[in-house]
Design a protein around this motif. Structure first.
Motif, PDB file in Angstrom:
ATOM      1  N   ILE A  56       0.845  -1.206   0.000  1.00  0.00           N
ATOM      2  CA  ILE A  56       0.000   0.000   0.000  1.00  0.00           C
ATOM      3  C   ILE A  56       0.874   1.248   0.000  1.00  0.00           C
ATOM      4  N   LEU A  57       1.941   1.235   0.799  1.00  0.00           N
ATOM      5  CA  LEU A  57       2.832   2.396   0.856  1.00  0.00           C
ATOM      6  C   LEU A  57       3.581   2.571  -0.461  1.00  0.00           C
ATOM      7  N   ALA A  58       3.921   1.458  -1.124  1.00  0.00           N
ATOM      8  CA  ALA A  58       4.595   1.542  -2.422  1.00  0.00           C
ATOM      9  C   ALA A  58       3.704   2.218  -3.453  1.00  0.00           C
ATOM     10  N   LEU A  59       2.384   2.052  -3.304  1.00  0.00           N
ATOM     11  CA  LEU A  59       1.452   2.709  -4.224  1.00  0.00           C
ATOM     12  C   LEU A  59       1.644   4.218  -4.196  1.00  0.00           C
ATOM     13  N   ASN A  60       1.899   4.766  -3.015  1.00  0.00           N
ATOM     14  CA  ASN A  60       2.141   6.202  -2.889  1.00  0.00           C
ATOM     15  C   ASN A  60       3.326   6.635  -3.752  1.00  0.00           C
ATOM     16  N   GLY A  61       4.436   5.917  -3.655  1.00  0.00           N
ATOM     17  CA  GLY A  61       5.617   6.271  -4.438  1.00  0.00           C
ATOM     18  C   GLY A  61       5.409   6.082  -5.927  1.00  0.00           C
ATOM     19  N   ALA A  96     -11.253   8.531   4.747  1.00  0.00           N
ATOM     20  CA  ALA A  96     -11.708   7.259   4.188  1.00  0.00           C
ATOM     21  C   ALA A  96     -10.864   6.104   4.706  1.00  0.00           C
ATOM     22  N   GLY A  97      -9.545   6.334   4.836  1.00  0.00           N
ATOM     23  CA  GLY A  97      -8.683   5.268   5.340  1.00  0.00           C
ATOM     24  C   GLY A  97      -8.990   4.872   6.767  1.00  0.00           C
ATOM     25  N   ALA A  98      -9.571   5.789   7.542  1.00  0.00           N
ATOM     26  CA  ALA A  98      -9.872   5.495   8.942  1.00  0.00           C
ATOM     27  C   ALA A  98     -11.105   4.627   9.110  1.00  0.00           C
ATOM     28  N   VAL A  99     -11.971   4.588   8.104  1.00  0.00           N
ATOM     29  CA  VAL A  99     -13.228   3.850   8.266  1.00  0.00           C
ATOM     30  C   VAL A  99     -13.305   2.611   7.388  1.00  0.00           C
ATOM     31  N   THR A 100     -12.308   2.389   6.543  1.00  0.00           N
ATOM     32  CA  THR A 100     -12.330   1.195   5.700  1.00  0.00           C
ATOM     33  C   THR A 100     -11.644   0.043   6.416  1.00  0.00           C
ATOM     34  N   HIS A 101     -11.842  -1.166   5.910  1.00  0.00           N
ATOM     35  CA  HIS A 101     -11.210  -2.346   6.504  1.00  0.00           C
ATOM     36  C   HIS A 101     -10.606  -3.273   5.455  1.00  0.00           C
ATOM     37  N   SER A 102     -10.878  -3.041   4.193  1.00  0.00           N
ATOM     38  CA  SER A 102     -10.386  -3.921   3.143  1.00  0.00           C
ATOM     39  C   SER A 102      -9.105  -3.372   2.528  1.00  0.00           C
ATOM     40  N   GLY A 103      -8.340  -4.262   1.924  1.00  0.00           N
ATOM     41  CA  GLY A 103      -7.134  -3.828   1.245  1.00  0.00           C
ATOM     42  C   GLY A 103      -7.425  -2.871   0.112  1.00  0.00           C
ATOM     43  N   THR A 104      -8.508  -3.118  -0.604  1.00  0.00           N
ATOM     44  CA  THR A 104      -8.896  -2.227  -1.702  1.00  0.00           C
ATOM     45  C   THR A 104      -9.257  -0.846  -1.168  1.00  0.00           C
ATOM     46  N   GLY A 105      -9.975  -0.808  -0.053  1.00  0.00           N
ATOM     47  CA  GLY A 105     -10.347   0.467   0.539  1.00  0.00           C
ATOM     48  C   GLY A 105      -9.138   1.271   0.978  1.00  0.00           C
ATOM     49  N   TYR A 106      -8.179   0.581   1.580  1.00  0.00           N
ATOM     50  CA  TYR A 106      -6.947   1.275   1.993  1.00  0.00           C
ATOM     51  C   TYR A 106      -6.205   1.820   0.773  1.00  0.00           C
ATOM     52  N   VAL A 116      -5.273   5.773   0.018  1.00  0.00           N
ATOM     53  CA  VAL A 116      -3.907   6.235  -0.239  1.00  0.00           C
ATOM     54  C   VAL A 116      -3.826   6.952  -1.585  1.00  0.00           C
ATOM     55  N   LEU A 117      -4.531   6.432  -2.577  1.00  0.00           N
ATOM     56  CA  LEU A 117      -4.548   7.077  -3.888  1.00  0.00           C
ATOM     57  C   LEU A 117      -5.100   8.496  -3.795  1.00  0.00           C
ATOM     58  N   VAL A 118      -6.171   8.680  -3.014  1.00  0.00           N
ATOM     59  CA  VAL A 118      -6.801  10.000  -2.900  1.00  0.00           C
ATOM     60  C   VAL A 118      -5.854  10.980  -2.219  1.00  0.00           C
ATOM     61  N   TRP A 119      -5.274  10.586  -1.069  1.00  0.00           N
ATOM     62  CA  TRP A 119      -4.405  11.570  -0.401  1.00  0.00           C
ATOM     63  C   TRP A 119      -3.072  11.749  -1.105  1.00  0.00           C
ATOM     64  N   THR A 120      -2.663  10.772  -1.919  1.00  0.00           N
ATOM     65  CA  THR A 120      -1.465  10.968  -2.728  1.00  0.00           C
ATOM     66  C   THR A 120      -1.696  12.026  -3.803  1.00  0.00           C
ATOM     67  N   LEU A 121      -2.893  12.042  -4.398  1.00  0.00           N
ATOM     68  CA  LEU A 121      -3.213  13.090  -5.368  1.00  0.00           C
ATOM     69  C   LEU A 121      -3.162  14.466  -4.708  1.00  0.00           C
ATOM     70  N   GLY A 122      -3.631  14.548  -3.472  1.00  0.00           N
ATOM     71  CA  GLY A 122      -3.517  15.803  -2.733  1.00  0.00           C
ATOM     72  C   GLY A 122      -2.077  16.153  -2.441  1.00  0.00           C
ATOM     73  N   GLN A 123      -1.273  15.165  -2.125  1.00  0.00           N
ATOM     74  CA  GLN A 123       0.150  15.394  -1.876  1.00  0.00           C
ATOM     75  C   GLN A 123       0.845  15.939  -3.121  1.00  0.00           C
ATOM     76  N   ILE A 124       0.508  15.392  -4.278  1.00  0.00           N
ATOM     77  CA  ILE A 124       1.113  15.847  -5.530  1.00  0.00           C
ATOM     78  C   ILE A 124       0.726  17.295  -5.819  1.00  0.00           C
ATOM     79  N   GLY A 125      -0.551  17.615  -5.644  1.00  0.00           N
ATOM     80  CA  GLY A 125      -0.986  18.988  -5.886  1.00  0.00           C
ATOM     81  C   GLY A 125      -0.279  19.974  -4.975  1.00  0.00           C
ATOM     82  N   MET A 126      -0.125  19.610  -3.717  1.00  0.00           N
ATOM     83  CA  MET A 126       0.605  20.463  -2.787  1.00  0.00           C
ATOM     84  C   MET A 126       2.054  20.627  -3.242  1.00  0.00           C
ATOM     85  N   ALA A 127       2.701  19.527  -3.638  1.00  0.00           N
ATOM     86  CA  ALA A 127       4.101  19.579  -4.025  1.00  0.00           C
ATOM     87  C   ALA A 127       4.321  20.459  -5.247  1.00  0.00           C
TER      88      ALA A 127
END
Length: 410
Positions: free
Chosen positions: A257-262, A298-308, A312-323
Motif C-alpha cells: 500500500i505504501l509503495a502505491l504512494n511512491g 476514508a482510510g480510517a473507516v475502511t477495513h479492506s485492502g482495496t479500501g486502503y 492512499v490514492l486519494v491523499w497521494t493526489l492531494g500530496q502531488i498537488g501540494m508539491a
C-alpha cells in the motif's frame, strides 16, 4: 539594469524542459541523498534489535532526529542567506556524513540521543538552500523546477526502501555506510555542478527575518496553514499501519500500500506539473488539502485492502498537488534578500508536522477510535480548504506584485 537572478538565468546553460542545468544538478542531489537515506527508515529496528533499546527509548531517539530537523530547516535558511546556497548544501551533506558515523558508532543512550539530534540538525540543511536556489530563478521556471526536485526525491525514496530492506538482512552497519557514501556523493555533485545563486552583497539588504516576518501576515497565515496541512498528512504514516494491523493485514500488505504512494508520485508528478502550471495556486492548494482530508478520513473507516489502497490514492493526489505549488508559492512570498530564511520557515512546516502528526493521529485513534479520527481528518480538510480559498486574493496580489519588474530592472 537587469537583476542578478535574471542575469544568472540567461547565462546558465539550458537543458531538457528548458530548465537550467542548476535544477538538474539539484535534482541529482535530491535523488542521491534520498536514495541513500536508509538509516532513518530502519532506525527503530536498529536501536531495538542491535542496540537493545526499549521501543520507548527508540521512539525518543527518532523524535530527537525530528526535533533536530526543525532546527535544521531554520538554520539552513539563515545560513544560505549568509554564506550562500552552495556552501550551506556542502556543510549539510558533509555534516551528515559525520553525524551518521557518530550515530553508527555510539554505544550509550546519551551518545545515541546526542548523535540523533546532531543528525537532525545537519541532514536537512540542503533543503532550504536548494529551495532558495530555485527561488532565485525567474518565476515562470519555479513550478517545473520544484516539481522536478519533488519527483527526484520520491524516486530516491522508493529506491531507498527496497535497498534498505535487502541490506538490513546482512547487518545494519551496511546501512550506515551507504548513507554516509550517499552524502559524500551528493556533496561532490554540489561541489562540481552547482553554482552559487545568492545575489551579490551589493544587491542584498542586511535585514533580520523576525521584524519582517511579524509584519507579513500572509506569510504567517500560510505558515500556520501548512503546519496544519502537514500535521493532517503525516499522521497517516503513523495511524495507517496500526489500523491495517488491527484488520489483519500484515507488513507485506502495508508495504504494498505504501509503495502505491511512491508509484503514483513517480508516474503522476510530471503530468501534474504540466496540468497545474499556470493554475491559481490558492485553488490548487485548497483542493489538495481537501483531497488529503478526504483520503485520510476514508482510510480510517475502511477495513479492506482495496479500501486502503483507494484512500492512499486519494491523499497521494492531494500530496502531488501540494508539491507542485508549495515551493513556488512560498518563493513568490519571499523578499529577494530573505529568500533563504523564508524558504527555511516554509520547509520547517513539514518538520513541525512530522512531530505533531504522529502524536495527534495516534492520540485520536487511541482515545476516540477510528470513527473520531476519520471525522477529524475530514473536518480538518474542509477547514483547510476554506481557509486556503480565503487567502486566494491576497496570494494573487502578492504574486502579481512580485512578477512586476521594479524600476531597477529596466
Amino acid at each position: 539594469m537587469t537583476t542578478y537572478a535574471t542575469a544568472a538565468a540567461t547565462t546558465v546553460t539550458r537543458t531538457r524542459l528548458d530548465l537550467p542545468q542548476l535544477v538538474w544538478a539539484l535534482a541529482a542531489t535530491h535523488f542521491v541523498s534520498r536514495a541513500g537515506s536508509v538509516v532513518q527508515s530502519f532506525l527503530v529496528l536498529y536501536l531495538t534489535q542491535e542496540q537493545g533499546l526499549t521501543p520507548t527509548a527508540a521512539g525518543a531517539v527518532v523524535a530527537a532526529v525530528g526535533i533536530g530537523g526543525i532546527g535544521s530547516q531554520l538554520i539552513g535558511g539563515w545560513l544560505c542567506d549568509r554564506i550562500g546556497r552552495r556552501n550551506t548544501m556542502l556543510a549539510g551533506f558533509l555534516g551528515t556524513t559525520i553525524a551518521i558515523a557518530a550515530l553508527g558508532s555510539a554505544g550509550s543512550l546519551p551518545t545515541i540521543w546526542a548523535s540523533a539530534v546532531g543528525l537532525g540538525l545537519v541532514a536537512d540543511l540542503f533543503r532550504p538552500a536548494g529551495a532558495a536556489a530555485v527561488a532565485d530563478l525567474p518565476a515562470e521556471q519555479r513550478i517545473r523546477a520544484f516539481g522536478l526536485l519533488f519527483w527526484a526525491a520520491n524516486l530516491g525514496f522508493s529506491l531507498a526502501t527496497v535497498t534498505a530492506g535487502v541490506l538490513a538482512r546482512h547487518g545494519y552497519g551496511l546501512l550506515f555506510w551507504l548513507n554516509a557514501v550517499a552524502a559524500v556523493l551528493a556533496a561532490l555533485i554540489v561541489r562540481r555542478r552547482i553554482p552559487e545563486t545568492r545575489p551579490p552583497a551589493g544587491e542584498r539588504a542586511r535585514r533580520a527575518l523576525l521584524p519582517v516576518l511579524r509584519r507579513d501576515r500572509l506569510m504567517i497565515a500560510m505558515t500556520l496553514l501548512n503546519v496544519a496541512y502537514f500535521t493532517l498528512f503525516l499522521q497517516t504514516f503513523a495511524t495507517l499501519p496500526l489500523m491495517m494491523t488491527a484488520d489483519g493485514h500484515g507488513p507485506a500488505a502495508y508495504g504494498a500500500i505504501l509503495a502505491l504512494n511512491g508509484i503514483v508520485i513517480v508516474l503522476g508528478q510530471p503530468l501534474a506539473v504540466r496540468l497545474l502550471a499556470g493554475r491559481d495556486p490558492g485553488a490548487v492548494l485548497a483542493a489538495s488539502a481537501l483531497l488529503v482530508g478526504a483520503g485520510a478520513g476514508a482510510g480510517a473507516v475502511t477495513h479492506s485492502g482495496t479500501g486502503y489502497a483507494l484512500s492512499v490514492l486519494v491523499w497521494t493526489l492531494g500530496q502531488i498537488g501540494m508539491a507542485v505549488m508549495y515551493g513556488g508559492t512560498f518563493a513568490s512570498l519571499a523578499p529577494a534578500d530573505l529568500r533563504g530564511r523564508y524558504m527555511g520557515v516554509a520547509s520547517a512546516t513539514w518538520s513541525v508536522g512530522a512531530v505533531f502528526g504522529p502524536l495527534a493521529g495516534t492520540a485520536l485513534l487511541n482515545l476516540g477510535g477510528r470513527g473520531t479520527l476519520g471525522a477529524v481528518c475530514v473536518i480538518a480538510g474542509l477547514a483547510l480548504f476554506g481557509a486556503q480559498l480565503a487567502l486566494r486574493p491576497a496570494l494573487r496580489r502578492r504574486m502579481t506584485a512580485q512578477a512586476e519588474p521594479s524600476p531597477s530592472d529596466s
